[in-house]
Write a protein that holds these residues in place. Structure first.
Motif, mmCIF file in Angstrom:
data_model
loop_
_atom_site.group_PDB
_atom_site.id
_atom_site.type_symbol
_atom_site.label_atom_id
_atom_site.label_comp_id
_atom_site.label_asym_id
_atom_site.label_seq_id
_atom_site.Cartn_x
_atom_site.Cartn_y
_atom_site.Cartn_z
ATOM 1 N N ALA A 45 -38.152 9.539 -67.867
ATOM 2 C CA ALA A 45 -39.349 10.155 -67.310
ATOM 3 C C ALA A 45 -40.232 9.062 -66.722
ATOM 4 C CB ALA A 45 -40.106 10.919 -68.393
ATOM 5 N N GLY A 46 -40.923 9.411 -65.647
ATOM 6 C CA GLY A 46 -41.848 8.472 -65.045
ATOM 7 C C GLY A 46 -43.283 8.932 -65.240
ATOM 8 N N LEU A 78 -45.325 17.424 -67.165
ATOM 9 C CA LEU A 78 -44.542 16.216 -67.439
ATOM 10 C C LEU A 78 -43.061 16.516 -67.499
ATOM 11 C CD1 LEU A 78 -46.722 14.640 -70.275
ATOM 12 C CD2 LEU A 78 -46.614 13.898 -67.886
ATOM 13 N N CYS A 79 -42.270 15.518 -67.134
ATOM 14 C CA CYS A 79 -40.818 15.605 -67.328
ATOM 15 C C CYS A 79 -40.527 15.389 -68.810
ATOM 16 C CB CYS A 79 -40.099 14.563 -66.484
ATOM 17 S SG CYS A 79 -38.315 14.512 -66.753
ATOM 18 N N MET A 80 -39.881 16.357 -69.451
ATOM 19 C CA MET A 80 -39.646 16.325 -70.891
ATOM 20 C C MET A 80 -38.199 16.059 -71.263
ATOM 21 S SD MET A 80 -42.686 16.840 -72.004
ATOM 22 C CE MET A 80 -42.404 17.169 -73.738
ATOM 23 N N ALA A 81 -37.267 16.224 -70.315
ATOM 24 C CA ALA A 81 -35.846 15.999 -70.585
ATOM 25 C C ALA A 81 -35.163 15.647 -69.275
ATOM 26 C CB ALA A 81 -35.208 17.238 -71.204
ATOM 27 N N PRO A 136 -35.729 18.367 -54.278
ATOM 28 C CA PRO A 136 -34.672 18.792 -55.210
ATOM 29 C C PRO A 136 -33.707 19.766 -54.543
ATOM 30 C CG PRO A 136 -36.733 19.926 -55.693
ATOM 31 C CD PRO A 136 -37.049 18.916 -54.637
ATOM 32 N N LEU A 137 -32.460 19.743 -55.001
ATOM 33 C CA LEU A 137 -31.475 20.696 -54.493
ATOM 34 C C LEU A 137 -31.856 22.118 -54.867
ATOM 35 C CD1 LEU A 137 -28.119 18.851 -55.312
ATOM 36 C CD2 LEU A 137 -29.243 19.058 -53.090
ATOM 37 N N CYS A 138 -32.359 22.277 -56.090
ATOM 38 C CA CYS A 138 -32.766 23.608 -56.526
ATOM 39 C C CYS A 138 -33.790 23.493 -57.645
ATOM 40 C CB CYS A 138 -31.564 24.439 -56.991
ATOM 41 S SG CYS A 138 -30.844 23.919 -58.571
ATOM 42 N N SER A 139 -34.514 24.573 -57.843
ATOM 43 C CA SER A 139 -35.481 24.676 -58.926
ATOM 44 C C SER A 139 -35.268 26.016 -59.615
ATOM 45 C CB SER A 139 -36.913 24.588 -58.370
ATOM 46 O OG SER A 139 -37.870 24.815 -59.396
ATOM 47 N N VAL A 140 -35.072 25.980 -60.927
ATOM 48 C CA VAL A 140 -34.876 27.205 -61.707
ATOM 49 C C VAL A 140 -35.804 27.170 -62.909
ATOM 50 C CG1 VAL A 140 -32.475 27.545 -61.003
ATOM 51 C CG2 VAL A 140 -32.980 26.157 -63.022
ATOM 52 N N LYS A 141 -36.097 28.330 -63.442
ATOM 53 C CA LYS A 141 -36.940 28.419 -64.623
ATOM 54 C C LYS A 141 -36.293 29.378 -65.616
ATOM 55 C CE LYS A 141 -41.722 28.972 -66.182
ATOM 56 N NZ LYS A 141 -43.116 29.258 -65.792
ATOM 57 N N HIS A 142 -35.527 28.790 -66.530
ATOM 58 C CA HIS A 142 -34.827 29.583 -67.530
ATOM 59 C C HIS A 142 -35.631 29.733 -68.820
ATOM 60 C CE1 HIS A 142 -31.579 29.409 -64.802
ATOM 61 N NE2 HIS A 142 -31.109 28.230 -65.144
ATOM 62 N N HIS A 143 -36.667 28.896 -69.000
ATOM 63 C CA HIS A 143 -37.437 28.889 -70.246
ATOM 64 C C HIS A 143 -38.901 29.200 -69.982
ATOM 65 C CE1 HIS A 143 -34.114 27.213 -72.624
ATOM 66 N NE2 HIS A 143 -33.865 26.434 -71.586
ATOM 67 N N SER A 144 -39.580 29.695 -71.006
ATOM 68 C CA SER A 144 -41.007 30.010 -70.897
ATOM 69 C C SER A 144 -41.890 28.917 -71.484
ATOM 70 C CB SER A 144 -41.308 31.336 -71.602
ATOM 71 O OG SER A 144 -40.958 31.264 -72.982
ATOM 72 N N GLU A 145 -41.275 27.961 -72.186
ATOM 73 C CA GLU A 145 -42.005 26.827 -72.761
ATOM 74 C C GLU A 145 -41.339 25.535 -72.305
ATOM 75 O OE1 GLU A 145 -44.727 27.014 -74.481
ATOM 76 O OE2 GLU A 145 -44.814 29.175 -74.881
ATOM 77 N N ALA A 146 -41.882 24.404 -72.735
ATOM 78 C CA ALA A 146 -41.384 23.098 -72.307
ATOM 79 C C ALA A 146 -39.908 22.906 -72.635
ATOM 80 C CB ALA A 146 -42.203 21.998 -72.973
ATOM 81 N N VAL A 147 -39.155 22.410 -71.661
ATOM 82 C CA VAL A 147 -37.738 22.070 -71.878
ATOM 83 C C VAL A 147 -37.697 20.778 -72.685
ATOM 84 C CG1 VAL A 147 -35.549 21.482 -70.788
ATOM 85 C CG2 VAL A 147 -37.062 23.171 -69.715
ATOM 86 N N LEU A 148 -37.166 20.838 -73.888
ATOM 87 C CA LEU A 148 -37.150 19.674 -74.778
ATOM 88 C C LEU A 148 -35.837 18.921 -74.755
ATOM 89 C CD1 LEU A 148 -39.002 21.174 -77.890
ATOM 90 C CD2 LEU A 148 -39.953 19.921 -75.931
ATOM 91 N N SER A 149 -34.763 19.592 -74.353
ATOM 92 C CA SER A 149 -33.468 18.929 -74.315
ATOM 93 C C SER A 149 -32.565 19.643 -73.326
ATOM 94 C CB SER A 149 -32.818 18.934 -75.704
ATOM 95 O OG SER A 149 -31.535 18.321 -75.665
ATOM 96 N N LEU A 150 -31.800 18.862 -72.579
ATOM 97 C CA LEU A 150 -30.761 19.438 -71.734
ATOM 98 C C LEU A 150 -29.580 18.486 -71.691
ATOM 99 C CD1 LEU A 150 -30.932 17.839 -68.737
ATOM 100 C CD2 LEU A 150 -32.917 19.306 -68.510
ATOM 101 N N THR A 151 -28.391 19.063 -71.624
ATOM 102 C CA THR A 151 -27.155 18.304 -71.641
ATOM 103 C C THR A 151 -26.243 18.804 -70.533
ATOM 104 O OG1 THR A 151 -27.282 17.981 -74.034
ATOM 105 C CG2 THR A 151 -25.142 17.649 -73.014
ATOM 106 N N VAL A 152 -25.631 17.876 -69.804
ATOM 107 C CA VAL A 152 -24.588 18.206 -68.844
ATOM 108 C C VAL A 152 -23.258 17.914 -69.506
ATOM 109 C CG1 VAL A 152 -23.564 17.582 -66.625
ATOM 110 C CG2 VAL A 152 -26.037 17.783 -66.841
ATOM 111 N N ASP A 153 -22.297 18.827 -69.413
ATOM 112 C CA ASP A 153 -21.031 18.652 -70.115
ATOM 113 C C ASP A 153 -20.181 17.559 -69.485
ATOM 114 O OD1 ASP A 153 -19.512 19.776 -67.945
ATOM 115 O OD2 ASP A 153 -19.910 21.795 -68.698
ATOM 116 N N ALA A 154 -19.053 17.242 -70.134
ATOM 117 C CA ALA A 154 -18.210 16.126 -69.718
ATOM 118 C C ALA A 154 -17.596 16.325 -68.343
ATOM 119 C CB ALA A 154 -17.109 15.894 -70.758
ATOM 120 N N PHE A 155 -17.432 17.565 -67.909
ATOM 121 C CA PHE A 155 -16.875 17.842 -66.589
ATOM 122 C C PHE A 155 -17.951 17.956 -65.517
ATOM 123 C CE2 PHE A 155 -13.741 19.739 -69.583
ATOM 124 C CZ PHE A 155 -12.685 18.876 -69.310
#
Length: 383
Positions: A177-178, A215-218, A253-272
């Motif tokens: 995060a910056g 703020l960027c949280m994840a 950004p390529l895209c912007s989505v909002k899947h959550h109603s509160e702060a995103v605390l963690s996100l993971t991209v899988d191995a593929f």
């Protein structure tokens, strides 16, 4: 672990920290585990004998160790991050960690966003490593970066290796995060900031709408398949939204989505690098897909919890199992492909801060504010 069976107990509980354990990660090829605590202590554990091999005060007690990370591309280097914005790279030696860090540098990450090393599809890494070792062993030993390999490009052409599969941005990078809503890309060898998302020079671009998201949280940095080696970054914000960035266009950004109603605390991209899992301060866990041709992200599975708050997420390397670390002291295990619940692990007596899988998929570690880390054996991969 069917519905008729009780959830398993951990195979070992690692005690020794005197304060909340904030993060943990496995060495990619050795039986080693690294844990960092809020008092600044960084520990190295033997995952076979379940004992501490080495301990050091990596960061000040006021800053603590908020994040710790390793990757196959870093070899015997581990990166630690404190809440004072300072990051350090340590070398793993026979006696433990190097007495002094290889490099120390200050970032703009002063809050609760953990660093992300660049995740690279395994086949791309193998192509790069094999070509470097076979063609230019002296440069491979020196830690040649993907963005500094003109001579490798020439040699690869002679050996008929597809140069486009070698990432433009190398694995010795990390994202953090910056300031405000920015995401920063750093070079670990030099401790220098390379790029900012959104790019500060593009003051009139739509990417600055990120500032309205808080703020960027994840953050997660990765090189997706069929991207010709260009770095992508996925970032989550205080308002629950996520932005997908391409390093070729850091202003928008390529895209912007909002899947959550509160702060995103963690996100993971899988191995593929085709999707991942995100969690928030709300009561939802999202398994999402990433489409690079259309530059979009969509929900594959939405999981609703009875209790809100997930601090950490992880997807096993074989992309079969996913895990989350909850404020309710629980570790939840899911079938990553289907999104179905498999188990709820009840060991910790305080909020769980992080969860991580070993590279061989045989172990999982959870860490908690109860000052312990627990090792688990869950659904081991078939031989």
């Amino acid at each position: 672990m069917s519905a008729k069976r009780p959830p398993p107990d951990p195979i070992a509980v690692l005690r020794g920290h005197r304060s909340s354990v904030m993060d943990a990660c496995f060495h990619p090829s050795r039986p080693l585990l690294f844990t960092g605590a809020t008092d600044g202590e960084l520990r190295v554990w033997d995952t076979v004998q379940h004992r501490t091999l080495y301990s050091t005060w990596a960061h000040s007690g006021a800053a603590g160790v908020y994040s710790v990370a390793t990757s196959p591309s870093l070899g015997d280097t581990v990166v630690s991050q404190g809440r004072d914005g300072i990051c350090k790279c340590w070398v793993i030696e026979e006696g433990g960690l190097s007495r002094n860090p290889l490099i120390t540098f200050r970032t703009s990450a002063y809050h609760f966003c953990k660093l992300s090393l660049v995740k690279i599809l395994s086949c791309i890494m193998e192509t790069h490593q094999n070509s470097c070792q076979e063609l230019l062993p002296e440069k491979a030993e020196a830690g040649l970066n993907f963005d500094q390999h003109e001579s490798v490009n020439v040699a690869c052409k002679e050996k008929s290796v597809q140069v486009s599969s070698l990432p433009t941005y190398g694995p010795r990078m990390m994202a953090t995060a910056g300031e405000k809503a920015e995401v920063e890309l750093w070079h670990l060898n030099e401790g220098k900031r390379i790029m900012c998302f959104p790019h500060s020079s593009n003051s009139g671009c739509t990417g600055n709408s990120a500032k309205q998201k808080g703020l960027c949280m994840a953050v997660q940095a990765f090189v997706p398949p069929k991207s010709h080696g260009f770095l992508n970054i996925l970032s989550g914000y205080e308002d629950g939204s996520m932005l997908l960035w391409d390093a070729r266009n850091p202003g928008n950004p390529l895209c912007s989505v909002k899947h959550h109603s509160e702060a995103v605390l963690s996100l993971t991209v899988d191995a593929f690098c085709n999707g991942g899992i995100s969690a928030s301060a709300d009561n939802k866990i999202i398994i999402y897909t990433l489409d690079y041709q259309t530059g979009s992200s969509s929900v594959k599975k939405e999981i609703t919890l009875n209790r809100a708050g997930i601090s950490g997420t992880s997807v096993r390397a074989d992309c079969k199992i996913a895990a989350t670390a909850g404020w309710d002291h629980r570790i939840r295990i899911y079938n990553y492909r289907k999104g179905s619940a498999l188990a709820v692990l009840k060991y910790h007596s305080a909020s769980c801060n992080a969860v991580s899988f070993s590279a061989d998929c045989k172990l999982m570690v959870s860490c908690s504010e109860d000052a312990t880390s627990a090792l688990w054996e869950l659904y081991p991969p078939s031989a």
